[in-house]
Design a protein around this motif. Sequence first.
Motif, PDB file in Angstrom:
ATOM      1  N   UNK A 184       0.798  -1.230   0.000  1.00 49.40           N
ATOM      2  CA  UNK A 184       0.000   0.000   0.000  1.00 49.40           C
ATOM      3  C   UNK A 184       0.834   1.285   0.000  1.00 49.40           C
ATOM      4  N   UNK A 185       2.157   1.171   0.029  1.00 50.06           N
ATOM      5  CA  UNK A 185       3.030   2.324   0.234  1.00 50.06           C
ATOM      6  C   UNK A 185       3.091   3.224  -1.011  1.00 50.06           C
ATOM      7  N   UNK A 186       3.413   4.519  -0.846  1.00 46.83           N
ATOM      8  CA  UNK A 186       3.645   5.400  -1.998  1.00 46.83           C
ATOM      9  C   UNK A 186       4.777   4.846  -2.875  1.00 46.83           C
ATOM     10  N   UNK A 187       4.508   4.748  -4.188  1.00 46.24           N
ATOM     11  CA  UNK A 187       5.499   4.158  -5.097  1.00 46.24           C
ATOM     12  C   UNK A 187       5.589   4.877  -6.431  1.00 46.24           C
ATOM     13  N   UNK A 188       4.651   5.795  -6.709  1.00 46.43           N
ATOM     14  CA  UNK A 188       4.701   6.502  -7.978  1.00 46.43           C
ATOM     15  C   UNK A 188       4.431   5.595  -9.155  1.00 46.43           C
ATOM     16  N   UNK A 189       5.301   5.651 -10.188  1.00 49.00           N
ATOM     17  CA  UNK A 189       5.063   4.917 -11.429  1.00 49.00           C
ATOM     18  C   UNK A 189       5.600   3.485 -11.437  1.00 49.00           C
ATOM     19  N   UNK A 190       6.114   3.002 -10.313  1.00 46.47           N
ATOM     20  CA  UNK A 190       6.658   1.644 -10.279  1.00 46.47           C
ATOM     21  C   UNK A 190       5.546   0.595 -10.281  1.00 46.47           C
ATOM     22  N   UNK A 191       5.806  -0.521 -10.944  1.00 48.70           N
ATOM     23  CA  UNK A 191       4.869  -1.639 -10.913  1.00 48.70           C
ATOM     24  C   UNK A 191       5.653  -2.936 -11.120  1.00 48.70           C
ATOM     25  N   UNK A 401      -1.258   2.499  -3.345  1.00 54.61           N
ATOM     26  CA  UNK A 401      -2.533   1.862  -2.977  1.00 54.61           C
ATOM     27  C   UNK A 401      -3.613   2.200  -4.006  1.00 54.61           C
ATOM     28  N   UNK A 402      -3.307   1.925  -5.258  1.00 53.23           N
ATOM     29  CA  UNK A 402      -4.197   2.270  -6.355  1.00 53.23           C
ATOM     30  C   UNK A 402      -5.339   1.263  -6.505  1.00 53.23           C
ATOM     31  N   UNK A 425      -6.565   1.735   7.723  1.00 48.64           N
ATOM     32  CA  UNK A 425      -5.876   2.660   8.626  1.00 48.64           C
ATOM     33  C   UNK A 425      -4.358   2.629   8.448  1.00 48.64           C
ATOM     34  N   UNK A 426      -3.788   1.439   8.187  1.00 53.79           N
ATOM     35  CA  UNK A 426      -2.342   1.320   7.963  1.00 53.79           C
ATOM     36  C   UNK A 426      -1.933   2.090   6.709  1.00 53.79           C
ATOM     37  N   UNK A 427      -2.703   1.912   5.638  1.00 56.19           N
ATOM     38  CA  UNK A 427      -2.400   2.579   4.373  1.00 56.19           C
ATOM     39  C   UNK A 427      -2.494   4.099   4.517  1.00 56.19           C
ATOM     40  N   UNK A 428      -3.539   4.576   5.176  1.00 58.51           N
ATOM     41  CA  UNK A 428      -3.699   6.014   5.398  1.00 58.51           C
ATOM     42  C   UNK A 428      -2.538   6.582   6.207  1.00 58.51           C
ATOM     43  N   UNK A 430       0.516   5.438   6.495  1.00 57.78           N
ATOM     44  CA  UNK A 430       1.747   5.446   5.697  1.00 57.78           C
ATOM     45  C   UNK A 430       1.787   6.663   4.793  1.00 57.78           C
ATOM     46  N   UNK A 431       0.661   6.938   4.119  1.00 55.80           N
ATOM     47  CA  UNK A 431       0.573   8.108   3.228  1.00 55.80           C
ATOM     48  C   UNK A 431       0.813   9.397   4.007  1.00 55.80           C
ATOM     49  N   UNK A 432       0.093   9.597   5.091  1.00 54.82           N
ATOM     50  CA  UNK A 432       0.176  10.846   5.855  1.00 54.82           C
ATOM     51  C   UNK A 432       1.581  11.071   6.412  1.00 54.82           C
ATOM     52  N   UNK A 433       2.191  10.017   6.923  1.00 56.76           N
ATOM     53  CA  UNK A 433       3.527  10.149   7.504  1.00 56.76           C
ATOM     54  C   UNK A 433       4.543  10.573   6.452  1.00 56.76           C
ATOM     55  N   UNK A 434       4.479   9.943   5.260  1.00 54.72           N
ATOM     56  CA  UNK A 434       5.474  10.260   4.242  1.00 54.72           C
ATOM     57  C   UNK A 434       5.219  11.624   3.615  1.00 54.72           C
ATOM     58  N   UNK A 435       3.943  11.976   3.372  1.00 52.31           N
ATOM     59  CA  UNK A 435       3.629  13.295   2.804  1.00 52.31           C
ATOM     60  C   UNK A 435       4.058  14.406   3.764  1.00 52.31           C
ATOM     61  N   UNK A 436       3.827  14.203   5.051  1.00 47.64           N
ATOM     62  CA  UNK A 436       4.261  15.177   6.057  1.00 47.64           C
ATOM     63  C   UNK A 436       5.773  15.343   6.033  1.00 47.64           C
ATOM     64  N   UNK A 437       6.488  14.232   5.946  1.00 46.73           N
ATOM     65  CA  UNK A 437       7.946  14.273   5.919  1.00 46.73           C
ATOM     66  C   UNK A 437       8.461  14.951   4.653  1.00 46.73           C
ATOM     67  N   UNK A 438       7.848  14.645   3.514  1.00 52.17           N
ATOM     68  CA  UNK A 438       8.268  15.247   2.245  1.00 52.17           C
ATOM     69  C   UNK A 438       8.091  16.755   2.286  1.00 52.17           C
ATOM     70  N   UNK A 439       6.937  17.224   2.741  1.00 57.33           N
ATOM     71  CA  UNK A 439       6.693  18.667   2.799  1.00 57.33           C
ATOM     72  C   UNK A 439       7.654  19.358   3.759  1.00 57.33           C
ATOM     73  N   UNK A 440       7.946  18.707   4.876  1.00 59.12           N
ATOM     74  CA  UNK A 440       8.889  19.280   5.846  1.00 59.12           C
ATOM     75  C   UNK A 440      10.281  19.387   5.242  1.00 59.12           C
ATOM     76  N   UNK A 441      10.740  18.314   4.607  1.00 60.94           N
ATOM     77  CA  UNK A 441      12.104  18.285   4.079  1.00 60.94           C
ATOM     78  C   UNK A 441      12.300  19.211   2.879  1.00 60.94           C
TER      79      UNK A 441
END
Length: 616
Positions: A184-191, A401-402, A425-428, A430-441
């Motif tokens: 379910x993790x963010x992966x972009x165009x990978x498959x 998580x498409x 809840x796990x998928x949500x 994961x998304x929120x944690x990484x998006x928060x980190x990306x915006x911070x960094x």
Amino acid sequence: MIRRSVILSCLIAMTLSYGHAQEWKPAGDKILTEWATKVDPKQPHPEYPRPQLVRSNNWQNLNGLWKYAVTDKSVSQIPTNWDGNILVPYAIESALSGVGKSLNKDQALWYTTDIVLSKKLRNEKTILHFGAVDWQCEVFVNGQSVAKHEGGFNSFSVDISQALKKGNKQQIALRVWDPTSDGPQPRGKQINKPHSIWYTPVSGIWQTVWLESVPKSYIKSTHQTPQVDQSSLTFSADIEAAQAGDLLHIIAYDNGKKIAESSNTPTETQQLKLENISLWSPSNPKLYDLEVKLMRKGKVVDQAKSYFAMRKISKKTDQKGIERMYLNDEFLFHYGPLDQGWWPDGLHTAPTDEALKFDIEKTKEMGFNMIRKHIKVEPARWYRHCDSIGILVWQDMPSGDLGGNNWDMHPGKFRAGKQDKDRTPESEAIFKKEWNSIMTQLHNFPSIVVWVPFNEAWGQFKTKEIVEWTKQKDPSRLVNGASGGNYLAPGDILDLHNYPEPAMPDPARFGKDFILANGEFGGLGLPIEGHTWQAKDNWGYQSFKSVAELKKRYSELITDLTKLLQLGLSAAVYTQTTDVEIETNGLMTYDRKVIKIPTIELREINEKLYDKNLIN
């Protein structure tokens, strides 16, 4: 005798290093960029990796040949047998890794390297940094587990001081698990099974690994936001182990000349007042240097260098009552390519820093003023290049998580009702944690002017909540909540996708509420023999057989775009910067060796879009 033995030791070390370098070569038979021959296997990507917080005298680059092993996922102990060498920081699936192997969800990827730790890094604290590792990993130092991390697009660091042993030889190991499209993790165009618009997986280390020495009390990060209307820079910092009485001193410079300074306690936010400031824009990418010092009893405890720019992005109503996007209180049409950031030899990782910069330089030369960084996050140096060159950036959140969405996005027509995906809840989380980190960094990079949390309903969930949270976290930027996705509280921008012709939402219905954008159009394909990922069955939204045909059709699309601009369109994104794998709809070939429409001719066509008389 002593001098002879020292010389002999150096020669042996050089011979071993050379021998290891000789073992590496790109894997597979796919096309390569010209920079592939410039990769130094002794230390690829040797540049300092963190341009917004620089301590250049006490760091050590760990890129190079490591050992790797692919094991069953159940293996949790560092292997004793290794499969061979892998060139870090290139993903195991890439040619430049020297391996070119794929993984599956039942396997784990292991790395190890023995390093000689520089004496200058045995000060008070030794920090191990990873630019990015896809996706889940555990870090070991001298056999001791020191950190666990999840997130394929954000950097992370760990204090390894307590795990270091006596002497200068140390061992670092890493265990990685990456299910790609089976997770379910963010992966972009990978498959896992690449096809159509979906590309080869990227697993493991894919950005620089490095060590840094810092004092016990040190500057972990800074947060700086330009306030153009107040002629000031808002500044705060995260300080490790600050003490009572400490001061944080910041100084701004313009070409070496001090122009402002401020001091306060480390926990307080400071306002650095500035006068006669030159505002940053694509036509004037003016950057100012920043020096940050942690002071204790009049002495410098820690210091680092940074930089900033003064620029303002905002939404305003024009003379016709339509919402427009303004840069520094002036309308500027945002026009740029959809930039996937993929490479035939390095996949997510550019072969060299020169290559990383090349795409941005060519984009600017072609007459674009913006890049939409498409469902991928780049190394920090990429954003530094955008800051310096003068390119606006729309930053996507990598999707994951498409599937399972009710996708309804059409020009001027939106349907109400339940359209968000139900994610676990796990998928949500994961998304929120990484998006928060990306915006911070990425916060300190002035080129980024728009955040894009969702793309085309790919995993789109709780849209209203995510968009509002994104706006609250960073009110200094605009938010394009759902580029081409579902119309559910899209933030500042309403954005549809349409191929091949440009299109826009109905300005009569939406123009008074949102900035109107065409987040994807074009996709004009032209395969160039000898420069394609595969020999046949390549693909574009609309394909052509000659440069003349391609240029004619592209010119027609830009003429159509100028008409939409007059009606209320504020931004458009052309698909795309380069060919990617079987997609041949790039302005350049995948190997960057052919620019399909000559750069000067592209620029002449694109400049029509910046005529300010079009909206008067």
